[in-house]
Design an enzyme around this catalytic site. Structure first.
Site, PDB file in Angstrom:
ATOM      1  N   ASN A  13       0.730  -1.316  -0.231  1.00 44.41           N
ATOM      2  CA  ASN A  13       0.124  -0.101  -0.037  1.00 44.41           C
ATOM      3  C   ASN A  13       0.782   1.340  -0.067  1.00 44.41           C
ATOM      4  OD1 ASN A  13       0.856  -1.002   2.635  1.00 44.41           O
ATOM      5  ND2 ASN A  13      -0.712   0.516   3.593  1.00 44.41           N
ATOM      6  N   ILE A  16       8.037   1.045  -1.487  1.00 47.11           N
ATOM      7  CA  ILE A  16       8.600   0.016  -2.812  1.00 47.11           C
ATOM      8  C   ILE A  16       7.603  -0.827  -2.992  1.00 47.11           C
ATOM      9  CG2 ILE A  16      10.252  -1.476  -3.132  1.00 47.11           C
ATOM     10  CD1 ILE A  16      12.283  -0.185  -1.365  1.00 47.11           C
ATOM     11  N   TYR A 143      16.833  -5.081  12.725  1.00 42.58           N
ATOM     12  CA  TYR A 143      16.197  -5.057  11.289  1.00 42.58           C
ATOM     13  C   TYR A 143      17.409  -5.757  10.239  1.00 42.58           C
ATOM     14  CZ  TYR A 143      15.059  -2.888   6.897  1.00 42.58           C
ATOM     15  OH  TYR A 143      14.663  -2.515   5.546  1.00 42.58           O
ATOM     16  N   LYS A 147      16.512  -9.222   8.120  1.00 38.46           N
ATOM     17  CA  LYS A 147      16.680  -9.116   6.611  1.00 38.46           C
ATOM     18  C   LYS A 147      17.795 -10.181   6.069  1.00 38.46           C
ATOM     19  CE  LYS A 147      13.651  -5.970   5.506  1.00 38.46           C
ATOM     20  NZ  LYS A 147      12.492  -6.297   4.593  1.00 38.46           N
TER      21      LYS A 147
END
Length: 237
Positions: A13, A16, A143, A147
């Site tokens: 939404n 990216i 984070y 990832k």
């Protein structure tokens, strides 16, 4: 001309994710995005989904399959959050929240998507990671770990489901031109740019182009790969 793909993009939404959704839609594919609240962007079909909750994920996929008129061919696991902080001060809650959304959320979506893909004997699972996952970043232990772990997840899925025509790959963007990067102080922006051989930030459509290629028939023999879209920032990592 190839048949339209049924594509589901989590967190499609904004940012990216939204650019990726528009790119598939512009190519004539059938697209559903997930979002946590509110309404989907204009012209896109959406379903409410909380990726930290398996029941929510399973329900969202069922609704998406109804909207798409069949199983999902392409999953783009893009939903993610940040809770930055220095290691010494990072709370268990901030660490767990990022891992639960960025890593476990991607796992939950891949697990549910795989059911339809196994029956079809084809599919594309694409995880949106980050250069930070391979390069590291001070103040982003949670984070970066979340990832980085997407690489192991994709490679395990590749070994498990590769014989069924299903690929699993990782796209690792670097710094991307967004509203957030536009607001960075000029001196900080210069510091970041100095480390990027290409001398600029990425455009979101460049990330979307890499995603669309990996989703295509032409990429059927690429699986377990990490594809950087970072202007050379993470070279060697």
């Amino acid at each position: 001309m190839a048949d339209p793909l049924n594509v589901l993009i989590t967190g499609g939404n904004r940012g990216i994710g939204l650019t990726i959704a528009r790119a598939f839609q512009d190519a004539g594919d059938n697209v559903v995005i997930t979002h946590r609240s509110g309404e989907p962007p204009e012209g896109l079909q959406g379903v409410i989904c909380e990726v930290t909750d398996s029941d929510s994920v399973n329900a969202a996929f069922s609704v998406a399959e109804e909207k798409l008129g069949g199983p999902i061919d392409v999953l783009v696991a893009n939903a993610g959050i940040t809770r930055d902080g220095l290691l010494m001060r990072m709370s268990d809650e901030d660490f767990d929240a990022v891992i639960d959304t960025n890593l476990a959320g991607a796992f939950r979506c891949a697990r549910r998507a795989s059911k339809g893909m196994i029956k079809l004997r084809r599919g594309r699972i694409i995880f949106i990671s980050s250069v930070v996952g391979l390069y590291g970043s001070a103040g982003q232990a949670n984070y970066s770990a979340s990832k980085s772990a997407l690489v192991g997840l994709a490679r395990s899925i590749s070994r498990e489901l590769g014989g069924r025509g299903i690929t699993a790959n990782v796209i690792a963007p670097g710094f991307v031109e967004t509203d957030m990067t536009a607001e960075l102080p000029e001196d900080l922006k210069k510091t970041y740019l100095a480390g990027i051989p290409a001398g600029r930030f990425a455009f979101s459509h460049e990330v979307a182009a890499a995603v669309r290629f990996i989703a295509s028939v032409d990429a059927a023999y690429i699986t377990g790969a990490v594809i950087p879209v970072d202007g050379g920032l993470g070279m060697g990592h």
